[in-house]
Design an enzyme around this catalytic site. Structure first.
Site, PDB file in Angstrom:
ATOM      1  N   TYR A 113       0.843  -1.195   0.000  1.00  0.00           N
ATOM      2  CA  TYR A 113       0.000   0.000   0.000  1.00  0.00           C
ATOM      3  C   TYR A 113       0.878   1.246   0.000  1.00  0.00           C
ATOM      4  O   TYR A 113       1.928   1.269   0.662  1.00  0.00           O
ATOM      5  CB  TYR A 113      -0.863   0.064   1.263  1.00  0.00           C
ATOM      6  N   TYR A 152      -0.324  -9.688   0.556  1.00  0.00           N
ATOM      7  CA  TYR A 152       0.692  -9.126   1.464  1.00  0.00           C
ATOM      8  C   TYR A 152       0.612  -9.798   2.829  1.00  0.00           C
ATOM      9  O   TYR A 152      -0.446 -10.264   3.256  1.00  0.00           O
ATOM     10  CB  TYR A 152       0.515  -7.606   1.597  1.00  0.00           C
ATOM     11  N   ARG A 162      -2.730 -11.997   3.391  1.00  0.00           N
ATOM     12  CA  ARG A 162      -4.082 -11.680   2.921  1.00  0.00           C
ATOM     13  C   ARG A 162      -4.291 -12.191   1.502  1.00  0.00           C
ATOM     14  O   ARG A 162      -3.434 -11.972   0.638  1.00  0.00           O
ATOM     15  CB  ARG A 162      -4.323 -10.166   2.893  1.00  0.00           C
ATOM     16  N   HIS A 165      -7.165  -8.637  -2.621  1.00  0.00           N
ATOM     17  CA  HIS A 165      -8.488  -8.030  -2.430  1.00  0.00           C
ATOM     18  C   HIS A 165      -8.443  -6.544  -2.757  1.00  0.00           C
ATOM     19  O   HIS A 165      -7.383  -5.923  -2.763  1.00  0.00           O
ATOM     20  CB  HIS A 165      -8.956  -8.208  -0.970  1.00  0.00           C
ATOM     21  N   HIS A 167     -10.522  -3.082  -1.412  1.00  0.00           N
ATOM     22  CA  HIS A 167     -11.462  -2.542  -0.423  1.00  0.00           C
ATOM     23  C   HIS A 167     -12.487  -1.656  -1.126  1.00  0.00           C
ATOM     24  O   HIS A 167     -12.129  -0.853  -2.000  1.00  0.00           O
ATOM     25  CB  HIS A 167     -10.724  -1.702   0.615  1.00  0.00           C
TER      26      HIS A 167
HETATM   27 FE   LIG Z   1      -6.181  -4.645   2.439  1.00  0.00          FE
END
Ligand SMILES: [Fe+2]
Length: 246
Positions: A113, A152, A162, A165, A167
């Site tokens: 991110y 990640y 994870r 995905h 959000h």
């Molecule tokens: Fe996330």
């Protein structure tokens, strides 16, 4: 005994519904951070005042078509597999919900991110911010152009990763109608060990997974994935706590 209408009823606002069997519990044992934020006391019903029921007022001119293309926000294109993600926002009767603000955020193709607290040692992409938004059209449809996000690690449990995905946040007619969820990709090998995915009741998990749709694919340009969001009812999409960010 006097029966009081729910807050906002006089203004035509539909009371918030949280049916069982669809949404994850506020405190889920395997998802560690829920223990810190799940309420321990009975919830307090806040009256809907002018601030809560009149915003956000966006104005059509503030959301531009370019906001929905996450691959075109910088000088060059980001690294990764270009994808289209599109679908409709529907109510419990299958009716489309127009003019709904949808915001998305995601990591880059390497699973990083662009955010100050993300210290995953994967490369940042100077051509990818990872945020976008659009309004649903008259048919309740939205469409984003982006790149497929990477997985990640997140330290929730040993060797926790994870599933890939994106959000999603949806605003209804008011701030109090914000809903937040995550969209996953079909066949992800990380589902079995992800407590966020598995905190959703089993029958509702598949509704969080998009499907590959050749019809959405742009030939020689991008793969297409379809995902509808159902706001309420037995077939509703699972929604999480708005402060569940990861
Ligand atoms: Fe996330």
């Amino acid at each position: 005994m006097a029966v009081h209408p729910p807050p906002g009823a006089a203004l035509g606002l539909t009371p918030y519904e949280r049916p069982s069997g669809v949404h994850p519990p506020l405190d889920f044992a395997g998802y560690r951070s829920t223990a810190l934020r799940a309420p321990r006391r009975p919830l307090v019903l806040l009256p809907h005042r002018l601030t809560e029921i009149t915003g956000p007022l966006l104005g059509a001119e503030r959301v531009t078509p370019a906001d929905a293309d996450l691959t075109a926000q910088h000088e060059d294109e980001p690294q990764g597999q270009r994808i289209i993600v599109s679908g409709r926002v529907l109510d419990s009767g299958g009716r489309p919900v127009p003019d709904t603000l949808i915001e998305v955020w995601q990591p880059n193709a390497a699973g990083r991110y662009r955010h100050s607290v993300d210290d995953h040692p994967a490369p940042l992409d100077p051509n990818f911010t990872g945020v976008g938004r659009c309004l649903t059209d008259a048919h309740g449809r939205y469409r984003f152009v982006t790149i497929r996000p990477g997985s990640y690690p997140w330290r929730n449990h040993p060797n926790a990763w994870r599933p890939a995905h994106i959000h999603f946040s949806l605003f209804g007619r008011a701030f109090t109608q914000r809903l937040v969820t995550q969209m996953y990709f079909p066949g992800d090998p990380l589902f079995f060990q992800d407590p966020i995915f598995n905190s959703v009741p089993e029958a509702a998990r598949d509704r969080m997974i998009c499907r590959f749709d050749l019809g959405l694919t742009v030939p020689e340009r991008a793969l297409g994935f379809a995902w509808d969001i159902v706001l309420r009812g037995r077939g509703a999409t699972a929604f999480e706590q708005p402060d569940g960010q990861w």
